[in-house]
Design a protein around this motif. Structure first.
Motif, PDB file in Angstrom:
ATOM      1  N   ARG A  18      15.577  22.959  -2.957  1.00 34.64           N
ATOM      2  CA  ARG A  18      16.252  23.420  -4.221  1.00 34.64           C
ATOM      3  C   ARG A  18      15.555  22.870  -5.478  1.00 34.64           C
ATOM      4  O   ARG A  18      15.356  23.711  -6.372  1.00 34.64           O
ATOM      5  CB  ARG A  18      17.797  23.099  -3.927  1.00 34.64           C
ATOM      6  N   ALA A  19      15.488  21.595  -5.367  1.00 29.43           N
ATOM      7  CA  ALA A  19      14.822  20.973  -6.780  1.00 29.43           C
ATOM      8  C   ALA A  19      13.490  21.470  -6.836  1.00 29.43           C
ATOM      9  O   ALA A  19      13.252  21.654  -8.089  1.00 29.43           O
ATOM     10  CB  ALA A  19      14.877  19.741  -6.448  1.00 29.43           C
ATOM     11  N   LEU A  20      12.706  21.551  -5.916  1.00 25.21           N
ATOM     12  CA  LEU A  20      11.262  22.036  -6.199  1.00 25.21           C
ATOM     13  C   LEU A  20      11.473  23.667  -6.579  1.00 25.21           C
ATOM     14  O   LEU A  20      10.702  23.904  -7.706  1.00 25.21           O
ATOM     15  CB  LEU A  20      10.565  21.921  -4.961  1.00 25.21           C
ATOM     16  N   ASP A  21      12.234  24.500  -6.186  1.00 29.66           N
ATOM     17  CA  ASP A  21      12.313  25.823  -6.735  1.00 29.66           C
ATOM     18  C   ASP A  21      12.833  25.809  -8.073  1.00 29.66           C
ATOM     19  O   ASP A  21      12.304  26.547  -8.484  1.00 29.66           O
ATOM     20  CB  ASP A  21      13.179  26.509  -5.454  1.00 29.66           C
ATOM     21  N   LEU A  22      13.699  24.893  -8.242  1.00 28.72           N
ATOM     22  CA  LEU A  22      14.237  24.780  -9.655  1.00 28.72           C
ATOM     23  C   LEU A  22      13.248  24.449 -10.823  1.00 28.72           C
ATOM     24  O   LEU A  22      12.944  25.125 -11.854  1.00 28.72           O
ATOM     25  CB  LEU A  22      15.291  23.966  -9.802  1.00 28.72           C
ATOM     26  N   VAL A  32       7.976  28.705 -14.431  1.00 26.07           N
ATOM     27  CA  VAL A  32       7.642  30.298 -14.666  1.00 26.07           C
ATOM     28  C   VAL A  32       8.077  30.630 -16.005  1.00 26.07           C
ATOM     29  O   VAL A  32       7.241  31.260 -16.714  1.00 26.07           O
ATOM     30  CB  VAL A  32       8.086  31.162 -13.697  1.00 26.07           C
ATOM     31  N   GLU A  33       9.075  30.061 -16.463  1.00 25.89           N
ATOM     32  CA  GLU A  33       9.683  30.652 -17.881  1.00 25.89           C
ATOM     33  C   GLU A  33       8.906  30.148 -18.832  1.00 25.89           C
ATOM     34  O   GLU A  33       8.711  30.959 -19.788  1.00 25.89           O
ATOM     35  CB  GLU A  33      11.228  30.232 -18.189  1.00 25.89           C
ATOM     36  N   THR A  84      12.632  21.888 -20.229  1.00 24.11           N
ATOM     37  CA  THR A  84      14.000  21.120 -20.078  1.00 24.11           C
ATOM     38  C   THR A  84      15.190  22.203 -20.216  1.00 24.11           C
ATOM     39  O   THR A  84      16.085  21.977 -19.505  1.00 24.11           O
ATOM     40  CB  THR A  84      14.187  20.045 -21.037  1.00 24.11           C
ATOM     41  N   ALA A  85      15.199  23.071 -21.270  1.00 24.53           N
ATOM     42  CA  ALA A  85      16.174  23.935 -21.538  1.00 24.53           C
ATOM     43  C   ALA A  85      16.312  24.928 -20.508  1.00 24.53           C
ATOM     44  O   ALA A  85      17.406  25.236 -20.076  1.00 24.53           O
ATOM     45  CB  ALA A  85      15.857  24.710 -23.027  1.00 24.53           C
ATOM     46  N   TYR A  86      15.424  25.477 -19.872  1.00 27.66           N
ATOM     47  CA  TYR A  86      15.347  26.268 -18.561  1.00 27.66           C
ATOM     48  C   TYR A  86      15.523  25.650 -17.388  1.00 27.66           C
ATOM     49  O   TYR A  86      16.383  26.067 -16.461  1.00 27.66           O
ATOM     50  CB  TYR A  86      14.063  27.029 -18.345  1.00 27.66           C
ATOM     51  N   TRP A 115      20.089  25.337 -13.427  1.00 32.25           N
ATOM     52  CA  TRP A 115      20.324  24.425 -12.507  1.00 32.25           C
ATOM     53  C   TRP A 115      21.507  24.927 -11.559  1.00 32.25           C
ATOM     54  O   TRP A 115      21.400  24.711 -10.336  1.00 32.25           O
ATOM     55  CB  TRP A 115      21.052  23.219 -13.288  1.00 32.25           C
ATOM     56  N   ALA A 116      22.402  25.658 -12.233  1.00 31.37           N
ATOM     57  CA  ALA A 116      23.563  26.173 -11.367  1.00 31.37           C
ATOM     58  C   ALA A 116      23.081  27.331 -10.169  1.00 31.37           C
ATOM     59  O   ALA A 116      23.867  27.446  -9.355  1.00 31.37           O
ATOM     60  CB  ALA A 116      24.727  26.749 -12.268  1.00 31.37           C
TER      61      ALA A 116
END
Length: 289
Positions: free
Chosen positions: A49-53, A59-60, A105-107, A112-113
């Motif tokens: 999950r952390a890596l995908d985040l 990507v953004e 950081t913003a993305y 996160w949720a």
């Protein structure tokens, strides 16, 4: 803006332009992520999950900044690469680094949720990142940098996989596992995993062994002769007009940003994707010539 007697303070600003005709790599790292990962109970040795985040945030960033040609991420770090022809923010160091760090950081916080729906972010355990820009004079050195990061990914992941397997499945204390692994080489760790726990490290997921490579997807090309050192190096390039730059950006925006877990040390990756080092967008998949 009207002139005033206070405008003299601008004279204290120092120029921080990065050298022209060089590759720019902005590498960001998580700040205090050991405490953060413990607080939010990240799975050891790897939390998908952390890596995908991390990948989703990267990507953004790639989408928002079409000047970026490739990025590489592992654990809580990401390296974003600009081609030598890039003129973003007139190549000002602070502007480029702060834009990358703040956008990422913003993305990361925004998304996160999606990946941790049951553990909302709360102060003081909020994610933040730092960053710095390094310039490289040639495509060969850039590739060596990218290879270094991927080799580091493999070394760290093999150690962490072995360490946490010894602790979680072998019942060892952290201290005892660390002591036994001290001075071991890759073959030793592979042997521990296979003989004691029946784990073949080669069967681990590629994202853990190779990290994540992000790039814009154009039609793959058949490998040709190796690219000359001059292409994408410190050799001065012809000035690109503003209209040409805008056209290239539009083409890059149309391309899909893909997340891959692939070997970037060998030549094949780069030869089949020549647009990364050349800075010239290729042909979009499925679009007639």
């Amino acid at each position: 803006m009207a002139n005033s007697r206070f405008e003299y303070v601008k004279d204290f600003e120092q120029p921080d332009g990065l050298l022209p005709n060089t590759w720019i790599v902005v590498r960001i790292d998580g700040r205090g992520f050991h405490k953060l990962s413990n607080h939010y109970q990240f799975i050891k040795p790897n939390d998908r999950r952390a890596l995908d985040l991390m990948n989703a945030a990267a990507v953004e960033v790639m989408k928002e900044l079409p000047d970026l040609c490739i990025a590489y991420g592992v654990s809580d770090e990401f390296s974003f690469v600009f081609h030598p022809s890039c003129q973003l923010f007139e190549r000002r160091n602070a502007k480029i680094v702060t834009t990358i760090v703040s956008t990422f950081t913003a993305y990361y916080i925004h998304k996160w949720a999606e990946f941790f729906p049951s553990t909302p972010l709360k102060p003081p355990y909020l994610p933040s990142f730092d960053g710095r820009a390094v310039i490289y004079p040639s495509s060969a050195i850039l590739r060596d940098y990218m290879s270094w990061r991927q080799v580091d990914c493999h070394i760290n992941n093999l150690y962490n996989t072995t360490f946490w397997t010894m602790v979680q499945q072998g019942g060892m204390s952290n201290t005892d596992a660390e002591q036994e692994l001290k001075g071991t080489v890759s073959s030793d760790k592979n042997e521990i995993l296979f003989k004691r726990f029946g784990i073949n490290y080669n069967n681990e997921e590629e994202i853990y062994k190779k990290g994540s490579v992000l790039y814009r997807q154009f039609e793959l090309q058949e490998p040709k002769v190796a690219q000359s050192e001059e292409e994408g190096s410190a050799v001065p390039q012809a000035e690109t007009s503003r209209s040409q730059q805008d056209k290239l950006k539009r083409l890059r925006r149309k391309a899909q940003v893909v997340v891959d877990h692939i070997d970037i040390i060998k030549d094949d990756f780069w030869l089949r994707r020549p647009w990364i080092l050349s800075g010239k967008p290729g042909k979009l998949p499925g679009v007639p010539a």
